[in-house]
Design a protein around this motif. Structure first.
Motif, PDB file in Angstrom:
ATOM      1  N   LEU A 265       0.841  -1.193   0.000  1.00  0.00           N
ATOM      2  CA  LEU A 265       0.000   0.000   0.000  1.00  0.00           C
ATOM      3  C   LEU A 265       0.875   1.241   0.000  1.00  0.00           C
ATOM      4  CD1 LEU A 265      -2.749  -0.855   2.644  1.00  0.00           C
ATOM      5  CD2 LEU A 265      -2.755  -1.292   0.199  1.00  0.00           C
ATOM      6  N   GLU A 266       0.506   2.203  -0.857  1.00  0.00           N
ATOM      7  CA  GLU A 266       1.257   3.447  -0.908  1.00  0.00           C
ATOM      8  C   GLU A 266       0.404   4.507  -1.584  1.00  0.00           C
ATOM      9  OE1 GLU A 266       5.597   3.209  -1.598  1.00  0.00           O
ATOM     10  OE2 GLU A 266       5.164   4.550  -3.291  1.00  0.00           O
ATOM     11  N   PHE A 267       0.346   5.683  -0.966  1.00  0.00           N
ATOM     12  CA  PHE A 267      -0.416   6.804  -1.511  1.00  0.00           C
ATOM     13  C   PHE A 267       0.226   8.092  -1.039  1.00  0.00           C
ATOM     14  CE2 PHE A 267      -3.641  10.055  -0.575  1.00  0.00           C
ATOM     15  CZ  PHE A 267      -4.167  10.261  -1.845  1.00  0.00           C
ATOM     16  N   ARG A 268       0.362   9.049  -1.959  1.00  0.00           N
ATOM     17  CA  ARG A 268       0.947  10.348  -1.604  1.00  0.00           C
ATOM     18  C   ARG A 268       0.212  11.424  -2.384  1.00  0.00           C
ATOM     19  NH1 ARG A 268       5.373  13.511  -3.690  1.00  0.00           N
ATOM     20  NH2 ARG A 268       5.671  11.942  -5.287  1.00  0.00           N
ATOM     21  N   ARG A 269      -0.315  12.397  -1.661  1.00  0.00           N
ATOM     22  CA  ARG A 269      -0.979  13.524  -2.321  1.00  0.00           C
ATOM     23  C   ARG A 269       0.066  14.424  -2.970  1.00  0.00           C
ATOM     24  NH1 ARG A 269      -6.182  13.187  -1.507  1.00  0.00           N
ATOM     25  NH2 ARG A 269      -6.962  12.593   0.536  1.00  0.00           N
ATOM     26  N   GLU A 270      -0.383  15.124  -4.002  1.00  0.00           N
ATOM     27  CA  GLU A 270       0.477  16.096  -4.643  1.00  0.00           C
ATOM     28  C   GLU A 270       0.827  17.167  -3.619  1.00  0.00           C
ATOM     29  OE1 GLU A 270      -0.015  19.141  -8.307  1.00  0.00           O
ATOM     30  OE2 GLU A 270      -0.832  17.125  -8.591  1.00  0.00           O
ATOM     31  N   GLY A 271       2.084  17.547  -3.594  1.00  0.00           N
ATOM     32  CA  GLY A 271       2.532  18.562  -2.652  1.00  0.00           C
ATOM     33  C   GLY A 271       3.302  17.995  -1.474  1.00  0.00           C
ATOM     34  N   VAL A 272       3.191  16.687  -1.228  1.00  0.00           N
ATOM     35  CA  VAL A 272       3.969  16.067  -0.152  1.00  0.00           C
ATOM     36  C   VAL A 272       5.378  15.845  -0.693  1.00  0.00           C
ATOM     37  CG1 VAL A 272       4.237  14.035   1.315  1.00  0.00           C
ATOM     38  CG2 VAL A 272       1.963  14.957   0.876  1.00  0.00           C
ATOM     39  N   GLN A 273       6.361  16.383  -0.008  1.00  0.00           N
ATOM     40  CA  GLN A 273       7.746  16.299  -0.465  1.00  0.00           C
ATOM     41  C   GLN A 273       8.234  14.858  -0.474  1.00  0.00           C
ATOM     42  OE1 GLN A 273       9.759  18.823   2.305  1.00  0.00           O
ATOM     43  NE2 GLN A 273       8.985  20.705   1.376  1.00  0.00           N
ATOM     44  N   HIS A 274       9.083  14.553  -1.469  1.00  0.00           N
ATOM     45  CA  HIS A 274       9.613  13.189  -1.602  1.00  0.00           C
ATOM     46  C   HIS A 274      10.395  12.764  -0.363  1.00  0.00           C
ATOM     47  CE1 HIS A 274       8.391  12.654  -5.753  1.00  0.00           C
ATOM     48  NE2 HIS A 274       8.879  13.867  -6.044  1.00  0.00           N
ATOM     49  N   GLY A 275      11.211  13.674   0.179  1.00  0.00           N
ATOM     50  CA  GLY A 275      12.002  13.354   1.363  1.00  0.00           C
ATOM     51  C   GLY A 275      11.131  13.059   2.573  1.00  0.00           C
ATOM     52  N   VAL A 276      10.053  13.804   2.722  1.00  0.00           N
ATOM     53  CA  VAL A 276       9.124  13.596   3.838  1.00  0.00           C
ATOM     54  C   VAL A 276       8.462  12.228   3.689  1.00  0.00           C
ATOM     55  CG1 VAL A 276       6.963  14.407   4.874  1.00  0.00           C
ATOM     56  CG2 VAL A 276       8.729  16.047   4.226  1.00  0.00           C
ATOM     57  N   PHE A 277       8.033  11.906   2.473  1.00  0.00           N
ATOM     58  CA  PHE A 277       7.369  10.616   2.252  1.00  0.00           C
ATOM     59  C   PHE A 277       8.359   9.462   2.431  1.00  0.00           C
ATOM     60  CE2 PHE A 277       5.208   7.364  -0.404  1.00  0.00           C
ATOM     61  CZ  PHE A 277       4.030   7.324   0.318  1.00  0.00           C
ATOM     62  N   ARG A 278       9.602   9.656   2.001  1.00  0.00           N
ATOM     63  CA  ARG A 278      10.628   8.617   2.168  1.00  0.00           C
ATOM     64  C   ARG A 278      10.852   8.345   3.660  1.00  0.00           C
ATOM     65  NH1 ARG A 278      14.592  10.906  -0.340  1.00  0.00           N
ATOM     66  NH2 ARG A 278      15.679  11.643   1.505  1.00  0.00           N
TER      67      ARG A 278
ATOM     68  N   VAL B  72      -5.832  13.002   5.123  1.00  0.00           N
ATOM     69  CA  VAL B  72      -4.728  12.070   4.882  1.00  0.00           C
ATOM     70  C   VAL B  72      -3.872  12.594   3.737  1.00  0.00           C
ATOM     71  CG1 VAL B  72      -4.117   9.720   4.196  1.00  0.00           C
ATOM     72  CG2 VAL B  72      -6.051  10.101   5.745  1.00  0.00           C
ATOM     73  N   GLN B  73      -2.611  12.910   4.053  1.00  0.00           N
ATOM     74  CA  GLN B  73      -1.678  13.410   3.037  1.00  0.00           C
ATOM     75  C   GLN B  73      -0.940  12.283   2.332  1.00  0.00           C
ATOM     76  OE1 GLN B  73      -1.188  16.898   2.153  1.00  0.00           O
ATOM     77  NE2 GLN B  73      -3.199  16.561   3.035  1.00  0.00           N
ATOM     78  N   GLY B  74      -0.782  11.172   3.032  1.00  0.00           N
ATOM     79  CA  GLY B  74      -0.103  10.031   2.435  1.00  0.00           C
ATOM     80  C   GLY B  74      -0.129   8.863   3.401  1.00  0.00           C
ATOM     81  N   PHE B  75       0.083   7.655   2.841  1.00  0.00           N
ATOM     82  CA  PHE B  75       0.214   6.472   3.684  1.00  0.00           C
ATOM     83  C   PHE B  75       1.050   5.437   2.956  1.00  0.00           C
ATOM     84  CE2 PHE B  75      -3.764   5.810   1.387  1.00  0.00           C
ATOM     85  CZ  PHE B  75      -3.659   4.502   0.923  1.00  0.00           C
ATOM     86  N   CYS B  76       1.632   4.529   3.721  1.00  0.00           N
ATOM     87  CA  CYS B  76       2.459   3.464   3.151  1.00  0.00           C
ATOM     88  C   CYS B  76       2.508   2.306   4.143  1.00  0.00           C
ATOM     89  CB  CYS B  76       3.865   3.974   2.862  1.00  0.00           C
ATOM     90  SG  CYS B  76       4.728   4.547   4.329  1.00  0.00           S
TER      91      CYS B  76
END
Length: 192
Positions: free
Chosen positions: A66-79, A152-156
């Protein structure tokens, strides 16, 4: 003449108003019916606010990532979220729940987390190995519900020590209070 004497002279013929008795409200059995109706309406209203879908969906494999990231969430933050580097501030376990119970719990959990200004939370949904169906039921619904919520801005999927493919890390939208705290912190850093 003093002010008190002038006042007394002006008030010489004044009589107090007669206050009539107020209507006494009688409590009868119909009020219990009204209370029950109001409770039912309030419950229905809270249900109506829960917009998460419970219709049939295609079930995911128990090990689906499972993985989801809204537009605007920085790649480093999501990583960093994927690496489990953020402290988990709250946790919800959906094991042994029906789809409807899980739907209500997920909705309330996210609402309460937002009220408490939490940023990173976790939901344990399980992998769905033992349910006898052809896929992971709760995992599939969680994967559907979370993107439906603007908070929810993102999940993984979680790291192995937190449940692996049977759990998700969730990054919630920053509240206005948290945004202001960041602005203040950055402003102090620039002024030094």
């Amino acid at each position: 003449m003093s002010d008190d004497e002038l006042f007394a002279e002006e008030m010489a013929g004044v009589k107090p108003l007669v206050v009539e008795q107020r209507v006494a409200i009688r409590k009868d059995s119909s009020s219990e019916v009204n209370i029950a109706a109001r409770r039912a309406a309030a419950t229905a209203a809270s249900e109506a606010r829960n917009f998460l879908s419970s219709s049939d969906i295609e079930l995911l494999d128990p090990y689906y990532v499972l993985e989801f990231r809204r537009e605007g969430v920085q790649h480093g933050v999501f990583r960093r979220l994927k690496q489990g580097k953020y402290a988990i501030e709250a946790r919800l376990d959906l094991h042994k729940m029906t789809i409807e119970q899980a739907r209500l719990q997920v909705f309330e959990f996210i609402r309460e987390a937002m009220k408490a200004d939490l940023r990173t939370v976790m939901i344990v949904h399980g992998r769905g190995h033992h349910n006898g169906s052809k896929g992971a039921v709760l995992k599939s619904y969680v994967n559907r519900w979370l993107p439906e919520m603007d908070e929810v801005q993102g999940f993984c999927i979680a790291q192995i020590q937190h449940g692996g493919a049977g759990a998700v890390y969730i990054m919630l939208r920053k509240s206005e209070n948290k945004k202001q705290e960041n602005r203040d912190r950055l402003a102090r850093g620039r002024s030094l």
